[in-house]
Write a protein that holds these residues in place. Sequence first.
Motif, PDB file in Angstrom:
ATOM      1  N   HIS A 152       0.840  -1.197   0.000  1.00 39.85           N
ATOM      2  CA  HIS A 152       0.000   0.000   0.000  1.00 39.85           C
ATOM      3  C   HIS A 152       0.875   1.246   0.000  1.00 39.85           C
ATOM      4  O   HIS A 152       0.683   2.165  -0.794  1.00 39.85           O
TER       5      HIS A 152
ATOM      6  N   PRO B  90      -6.748  -4.296   1.174  1.00 38.88           N
ATOM      7  CA  PRO B  90      -7.761  -5.347   1.352  1.00 38.88           C
ATOM      8  C   PRO B  90      -8.482  -5.252   2.695  1.00 38.88           C
ATOM      9  O   PRO B  90      -9.610  -5.697   2.822  1.00 38.88           O
TER      10      PRO B  90
ATOM     11  N   TYR C 293      -5.882  -0.263  -6.707  1.00 37.96           N
ATOM     12  CA  TYR C 293      -6.024  -1.558  -6.057  1.00 37.96           C
ATOM     13  C   TYR C 293      -4.748  -2.354  -6.291  1.00 37.96           C
ATOM     14  O   TYR C 293      -4.603  -3.011  -7.322  1.00 37.96           O
TER      15      TYR C 293
ATOM     16  N   ILE D  78      -3.512  -5.142  -5.051  1.00 38.62           N
ATOM     17  CA  ILE D  78      -3.626  -6.593  -5.158  1.00 38.62           C
ATOM     18  C   ILE D  78      -4.091  -6.990  -6.560  1.00 38.62           C
ATOM     19  O   ILE D  78      -3.588  -7.940  -7.155  1.00 38.62           O
ATOM     20  N   ASP D  79      -5.037  -6.244  -7.113  1.00 35.07           N
ATOM     21  CA  ASP D  79      -5.571  -6.531  -8.450  1.00 35.07           C
ATOM     22  C   ASP D  79      -4.802  -5.826  -9.563  1.00 35.07           C
ATOM     23  O   ASP D  79      -5.064  -6.064 -10.739  1.00 35.07           O
ATOM     24  N   SER D  80      -3.900  -4.932  -9.188  1.00 38.26           N
ATOM     25  CA  SER D  80      -3.132  -4.128 -10.153  1.00 38.26           C
ATOM     26  C   SER D  80      -4.054  -3.438 -11.154  1.00 38.26           C
ATOM     27  O   SER D  80      -3.864  -3.516 -12.372  1.00 38.26           O
ATOM     28  N   GLU D  81      -5.052  -2.737 -10.615  1.00 39.65           N
ATOM     29  CA  GLU D  81      -5.932  -1.958 -11.471  1.00 39.65           C
ATOM     30  C   GLU D  81      -6.289  -0.646 -10.791  1.00 39.65           C
ATOM     31  O   GLU D  81      -6.161  -0.504  -9.574  1.00 39.65           O
TER      32      GLU D  81
ATOM     33  N   ILE E 285     -12.396   1.418 -15.515  1.00 43.31           N
ATOM     34  CA  ILE E 285     -11.333   0.594 -14.936  1.00 43.31           C
ATOM     35  C   ILE E 285     -10.140   0.613 -15.882  1.00 43.31           C
ATOM     36  O   ILE E 285     -10.286   0.381 -17.083  1.00 43.31           O
TER      37      ILE E 285
ATOM     38  N   THR F 259      -6.625  -1.134 -16.563  1.00 38.85           N
ATOM     39  CA  THR F 259      -5.866  -2.343 -16.245  1.00 38.85           C
ATOM     40  C   THR F 259      -4.398  -2.144 -16.587  1.00 38.85           C
ATOM     41  O   THR F 259      -4.006  -1.144 -17.196  1.00 38.85           O
TER      42      THR F 259
ATOM     43  N   SER G   2       0.841   0.117 -15.418  1.00 39.88           N
ATOM     44  CA  SER G   2       1.925  -0.712 -14.876  1.00 39.88           C
ATOM     45  C   SER G   2       2.991   0.112 -14.154  1.00 39.88           C
ATOM     46  O   SER G   2       3.639  -0.384 -13.239  1.00 39.88           O
TER      47      SER G   2
END
Length: 181
Positions: free
Chosen positions: A45, A114, A140, A142-145, A156, A158, A176
Amino acid sequence: MATTTLLTVKDLENMPELEEGRYELSRGVLIDLEEEGELKRKAIHELVKATVNGICTAYCAGKPFVVFPESDIVLDEDTYRRPDVAIFAKADIARLNSEYLTVVPLIAIEVISPSERASYTSGKVADYFRAGVKEVWQFYPIDSEIVVRTPEKVRIVTMDQVLETPLLPGFSHAASEFFAR
């Protein structure tokens, strides 16, 4: 029946027993950040938050914008929030004359852990838009978005896409870049 006493930002100023950095205020309701999972941040985070802050700060250099990391922002008399990063118009910041940020950012940025409750994060978004924030970016890790919210729509972004916004002309970064470790 239990009742909740609604508070104002001024009420909080007069409550020195409250530990600074542990609370937010939403429409008069005191929010304990530890109970919301906001104080249980993991290293990922903090890394994403630092990366977002660095990219945004580099973009804003020499432009009519300024970045404030993790600052209390008074959105109205009974609401203050602490986004992870906020981007303001420099002209708005020039009008400041108090110890609190009392201007609304163009973009409020949150890195979502999370452990954070969904009701807490959605409440923050609602408070931002009610105050006049133009966009909210939610990262996010963890989801890399990245979820980009405006009052009208949700988008969203990505890992294989680019984060851009008309609010920051020329700002264009691959998602990224924000999640690089």
